[in-house]
Design a protein around this motif. Structure first.
Motif, PDB file in Angstrom:
ATOM      1  N   ASP A   1      33.108  30.891  26.843  1.00 32.96           N
ATOM      2  CA  ASP A   1      33.418  30.532  28.223  1.00 32.96           C
ATOM      3  C   ASP A   1      34.153  29.200  28.309  1.00 32.96           C
ATOM      4  O   ASP A   1      34.876  28.935  29.272  1.00 32.96           O
ATOM      5  CB  ASP A   1      32.163  30.514  29.083  1.00 32.96           C
ATOM      6  CG  ASP A   1      31.085  29.560  28.589  1.00 32.96           C
ATOM      7  OD1 ASP A   1      31.188  29.031  27.459  1.00 32.96           O
ATOM      8  OD2 ASP A   1      30.108  29.345  29.339  1.00 32.96           O
ATOM      9  N   GLY A   2      34.003  28.354  27.283  1.00 32.61           N
ATOM     10  CA  GLY A   2      34.732  27.101  27.258  1.00 32.61           C
ATOM     11  C   GLY A   2      36.225  27.270  27.068  1.00 32.61           C
ATOM     12  O   GLY A   2      36.995  26.313  27.281  1.00 32.61           O
ATOM     13  N   MET A   3      36.659  28.469  26.672  1.00 29.45           N
ATOM     14  CA  MET A   3      38.083  28.752  26.501  1.00 29.45           C
ATOM     15  C   MET A   3      38.693  29.409  27.732  1.00 29.45           C
ATOM     16  O   MET A   3      39.919  29.594  27.793  1.00 29.45           O
ATOM     17  CB  MET A   3      38.297  29.674  25.300  1.00 29.45           C
ATOM     18  CG  MET A   3      37.793  29.151  23.980  1.00 29.45           C
ATOM     19  SD  MET A   3      38.097  30.382  22.674  1.00 29.45           S
ATOM     20  CE  MET A   3      37.158  29.695  21.313  1.00 29.45           C
ATOM     21  N   ALA A   4      37.885  29.768  28.712  1.00 27.82           N
ATOM     22  CA  ALA A   4      38.375  30.529  29.860  1.00 27.82           C
ATOM     23  C   ALA A   4      39.249  29.672  30.769  1.00 27.82           C
ATOM     24  O   ALA A   4      38.922  28.521  31.074  1.00 27.82           O
ATOM     25  CB  ALA A   4      37.201  31.098  30.644  1.00 27.82           C
ATOM     26  N   VAL A   5      40.360  30.243  31.211  1.00 25.92           N
ATOM     27  CA  VAL A   5      41.276  29.613  32.164  1.00 25.92           C
ATOM     28  C   VAL A   5      41.317  30.499  33.405  1.00 25.92           C
ATOM     29  O   VAL A   5      41.713  31.665  33.309  1.00 25.92           O
ATOM     30  CB  VAL A   5      42.688  29.473  31.574  1.00 25.92           C
ATOM     31  CG1 VAL A   5      43.644  28.852  32.592  1.00 25.92           C
ATOM     32  CG2 VAL A   5      42.662  28.673  30.279  1.00 25.92           C
ATOM     33  N   PRO A   6      40.923  30.007  34.569  1.00 27.10           N
ATOM     34  CA  PRO A   6      40.951  30.847  35.774  1.00 27.10           C
ATOM     35  C   PRO A   6      42.367  31.309  36.109  1.00 27.10           C
ATOM     36  O   PRO A   6      43.336  30.569  35.924  1.00 27.10           O
ATOM     37  CB  PRO A   6      40.404  29.918  36.863  1.00 27.10           C
ATOM     38  CG  PRO A   6      39.615  28.882  36.132  1.00 27.10           C
ATOM     39  CD  PRO A   6      40.335  28.680  34.836  1.00 27.10           C
ATOM     40  N   ASP A   7      42.470  32.524  36.597  1.00 29.64           N
ATOM     41  CA  ASP A   7      43.757  33.054  37.040  1.00 29.64           C
ATOM     42  C   ASP A   7      44.323  32.143  38.126  1.00 29.64           C
ATOM     43  O   ASP A   7      43.636  31.792  39.092  1.00 29.64           O
ATOM     44  CB  ASP A   7      43.537  34.467  37.582  1.00 29.64           C
ATOM     45  CG  ASP A   7      44.827  35.174  37.957  1.00 29.64           C
ATOM     46  OD1 ASP A   7      45.916  34.664  37.629  1.00 29.64           O
ATOM     47  OD2 ASP A   7      44.738  36.254  38.586  1.00 29.64           O
ATOM     48  N   GLY A   8      45.573  31.729  37.959  1.00 32.31           N
ATOM     49  CA  GLY A   8      46.221  30.873  38.944  1.00 32.31           C
ATOM     50  C   GLY A   8      45.960  29.394  38.793  1.00 32.31           C
ATOM     51  O   GLY A   8      46.439  28.586  39.591  1.00 32.31           O
ATOM     52  N   ALA A   9      45.222  28.994  37.765  1.00 34.48           N
ATOM     53  CA  ALA A   9      44.809  27.595  37.608  1.00 34.48           C
ATOM     54  C   ALA A   9      45.951  26.717  37.112  1.00 34.48           C
ATOM     55  O   ALA A   9      46.960  27.186  36.600  1.00 34.48           O
ATOM     56  CB  ALA A   9      43.635  27.507  36.637  1.00 34.48           C
ATOM     57  N   ASP A  10      45.742  25.409  37.282  1.00 37.23           N
ATOM     58  CA  ASP A  10      46.543  24.410  36.595  1.00 37.23           C
ATOM     59  C   ASP A  10      45.790  24.039  35.321  1.00 37.23           C
ATOM     60  O   ASP A  10      44.614  23.694  35.371  1.00 37.23           O
ATOM     61  CB  ASP A  10      46.727  23.159  37.454  1.00 37.23           C
ATOM     62  CG  ASP A  10      47.667  23.375  38.619  1.00 37.23           C
ATOM     63  OD1 ASP A  10      48.384  24.395  38.614  1.00 37.23           O
ATOM     64  OD2 ASP A  10      47.686  22.544  39.534  1.00 37.23           O
ATOM     65  N   LEU A  11      46.460  24.103  34.199  1.00 36.24           N
ATOM     66  CA  LEU A  11      45.831  23.903  32.893  1.00 36.24           C
ATOM     67  C   LEU A  11      46.256  22.570  32.305  1.00 36.24           C
ATOM     68  O   LEU A  11      47.452  22.323  32.104  1.00 36.24           O
ATOM     69  CB  LEU A  11      46.232  25.041  31.949  1.00 36.24           C
ATOM     70  CG  LEU A  11      45.750  24.938  30.500  1.00 36.24           C
ATOM     71  CD1 LEU A  11      44.230  25.075  30.439  1.00 36.24           C
ATOM     72  CD2 LEU A  11      46.416  26.001  29.640  1.00 36.24           C
ATOM     73  N   ASP A  12      45.293  21.704  32.027  1.00 36.57           N
ATOM     74  CA  ASP A  12      45.552  20.420  31.385  1.00 36.57           C
ATOM     75  C   ASP A  12      45.796  20.651  29.893  1.00 36.57           C
ATOM     76  O   ASP A  12      44.933  21.189  29.190  1.00 36.57           O
ATOM     77  CB  ASP A  12      44.347  19.507  31.601  1.00 36.57           C
ATOM     78  CG  ASP A  12      44.588  18.076  31.138  1.00 36.57           C
ATOM     79  OD1 ASP A  12      45.495  17.853  30.325  1.00 36.57           O
ATOM     80  OD2 ASP A  12      43.844  17.184  31.594  1.00 36.57           O
ATOM     81  N   LEU A  13      46.953  20.237  29.402  1.00 34.81           N
ATOM     82  CA  LEU A  13      47.306  20.489  28.002  1.00 34.81           C
ATOM     83  C   LEU A  13      46.721  19.476  27.030  1.00 34.81           C
ATOM     84  O   LEU A  13      46.947  19.591  25.827  1.00 34.81           O
ATOM     85  CB  LEU A  13      48.824  20.513  27.843  1.00 34.81           C
ATOM     86  CG  LEU A  13      49.553  21.716  28.438  1.00 34.81           C
ATOM     87  CD1 LEU A  13      51.030  21.673  28.076  1.00 34.81           C
ATOM     88  CD2 LEU A  13      48.944  23.031  27.973  1.00 34.81           C
ATOM     89  N   SER A  14      45.966  18.496  27.523  1.00 30.69           N
ATOM     90  CA  SER A  14      45.468  17.455  26.623  1.00 30.69           C
ATOM     91  C   SER A  14      44.475  17.992  25.591  1.00 30.69           C
ATOM     92  O   SER A  14      44.236  17.336  24.577  1.00 30.69           O
ATOM     93  CB  SER A  14      44.812  16.326  27.425  1.00 30.69           C
ATOM     94  OG  SER A  14      43.685  16.800  28.130  1.00 30.69           O
ATOM     95  N   ALA A  15      43.889  19.164  25.850  1.00 26.73           N
ATOM     96  CA  ALA A  15      42.907  19.720  24.922  1.00 26.73           C
ATOM     97  C   ALA A  15      43.544  20.509  23.781  1.00 26.73           C
ATOM     98  O   ALA A  15      42.829  21.015  22.912  1.00 26.73           O
ATOM     99  CB  ALA A  15      41.928  20.614  25.680  1.00 26.73           C
ATOM    100  N   PHE A  16      44.876  20.612  23.765  1.00 24.73           N
ATOM    101  CA  PHE A  16      45.551  21.458  22.794  1.00 24.73           C
ATOM    102  C   PHE A  16      46.450  20.635  21.874  1.00 24.73           C
ATOM    103  O   PHE A  16      46.850  19.516  22.199  1.00 24.73           O
ATOM    104  CB  PHE A  16      46.378  22.529  23.504  1.00 24.73           C
ATOM    105  CG  PHE A  16      45.573  23.386  24.439  1.00 24.73           C
ATOM    106  CD1 PHE A  16      44.831  24.447  23.965  1.00 24.73           C
ATOM    107  CD2 PHE A  16      45.543  23.109  25.797  1.00 24.73           C
ATOM    108  CE1 PHE A  16      44.073  25.240  24.824  1.00 24.73           C
ATOM    109  CE2 PHE A  16      44.792  23.887  26.670  1.00 24.73           C
ATOM    110  CZ  PHE A  16      44.054  24.950  26.182  1.00 24.73           C
ATOM    111  N   ILE A  17      46.785  21.215  20.727  1.00 26.93           N
ATOM    112  CA  ILE A  17      47.622  20.542  19.735  1.00 26.93           C
ATOM    113  C   ILE A  17      49.071  21.006  19.868  1.00 26.93           C
ATOM    114  O   ILE A  17      49.965  20.232  20.190  1.00 26.93           O
ATOM    115  CB  ILE A  17      47.101  20.811  18.310  1.00 26.93           C
ATOM    116  CG1 ILE A  17      45.648  20.324  18.176  1.00 26.93           C
ATOM    117  CG2 ILE A  17      47.997  20.128  17.268  1.00 26.93           C
ATOM    118  CD1 ILE A  17      44.958  20.791  16.903  1.00 26.93           C
ATOM    119  N   HIS A  18      49.325  22.277  19.596  1.00 28.18           N
ATOM    120  CA  HIS A  18      50.663  22.863  19.717  1.00 28.18           C
ATOM    121  C   HIS A  18      50.500  24.307  20.204  1.00 28.18           C
ATOM    122  O   HIS A  18      50.771  25.256  19.465  1.00 28.18           O
ATOM    123  CB  HIS A  18      51.458  22.803  18.406  1.00 28.18           C
ATOM    124  CG  HIS A  18      50.628  22.938  17.170  1.00 28.18           C
ATOM    125  ND1 HIS A  18      50.965  22.362  15.961  1.00 28.18           N
ATOM    126  CD2 HIS A  18      49.457  23.590  16.936  1.00 28.18           C
ATOM    127  CE1 HIS A  18      50.056  22.655  15.060  1.00 28.18           C
ATOM    128  NE2 HIS A  18      49.141  23.408  15.622  1.00 28.18           N
TER     129      HIS A  18
END
Length: 261
Positions: A82-99
């Motif tokens: 569930d920590g990987m879930a992104v709600p449909d239509g959300a704004d996603l903060d990219l700081s948690a990702f590498i590439h």
């Protein structure tokens, strides 16, 4: 520090780590794969220990062309939380990702407990289906890895978005897919690219899960595999996937700390 600890730290800090040297996981190719799934177990357990909950499984290398490209002959299985879930239509903060990269998916909602391949053929194995987007983000530098490396890294699983659930019709499996970035089609394809028929995903997931002692639980998601090539996810990009007859799912990538929700 173990490989699982190294990969977990890379996940938490969003900083890539070097690819392990050849043979670092263990022995023969078969032994390497078994050992890599053991590392994956530990890596997922770190997430669960932090309070995340397993929400499903995902398949990798479902495209024959991708398997040929990587020089492998079988699919791979990962897990999502569930920590990987992104709600449909959300704004996603990219700081948690590498590439990160994104790709369109068909997502199944499992309707029964699947402990064996036979269970995958049983009535009610799939309760519903939805369009999806997967975010993959290898924890290795330059997004380079061997088969054992990517299995250990939980098949690069990093995020997923799921659209509205629709009734599952096993006869309607060849559906058109439009993968849009910023309103323009990046790729167009068909769900038939997923193993030739995405219904096979449930059987293949059951086969791989049984091999590693994992039971697929009712209510879990199954990300069946990518219908087109993946694309890099960059700040400001609006990602949308539409699957014929199933509707659409989307989100917008934001720069670190800017307007995420």
């Amino acid at each position: 520090m173990s490989l699982a600890q190294t990969l977990d730290r890379a996940t938490r800090t969003a900083r890539a780590v070097p690819q392990p040297p050849p043979g670092a996981v263990a022995g023969s190719p078969e032994a390497e794969v078994r050992a890599a799934y053991d590392v994956q177990d530990d890596l997922v357990r770190f997430r669960l220990d932090r309070g995340e909950r397993l929400t499903g499984a995902k398949l990798g290398f479902t495209s024959e062309g991708k398997r040929r490209q990587m020089g492998v002959h079988d699919l791979i299985l990962g897990r999502v939380t569930d920590g990987m879930a992104v709600p449909d239509g959300a704004d996603l903060d990219l700081s948690a990702f590498i590439h990160p990269r994104v790709e369109p998916e068909v997502v199944y909602l499992l309707g029964r407990r699947i402990a064996t391949v036979a269970d995958a053929f049983a009535e009610g194995a799939v309760a519903a289906v939805a369009p999806g987007i997967e975010i993959i983000d290898s924890r290795y530098e330059n997004f380079r890895f061997s088969l054992a490396d990517v299995i250990a890294d939980n098949t690069s699983a990093a995020g997923y978005a799921v659209g509205a659930w629709q009734p599952y019709d096993p006869a309607a499996w060849n559906r058109g897919v439009v993968f849009e970035l910023d309103g323009r089609p990046a790729h167009m394809g068909s769900t038939a690219a997923i193993l030739g028929d995405p219904r096979r995903a449930v059987v293949e997931a059951a086969r791989l899960a049984e091999r590693i002692g994992l039971v697929l639980e009712p209510g879990w998601l199954l990300l069946a595999g990518a219908a087109t090539p993946a694309e890099p996810l960059t700040p400001g990009t609006h990602v949308r996937v539409e699957v014929q007859g199933l509707g659409s799912v989307s989100f917008t990538a934001r720069p670190a700390g800017e307007g995420a929700s």
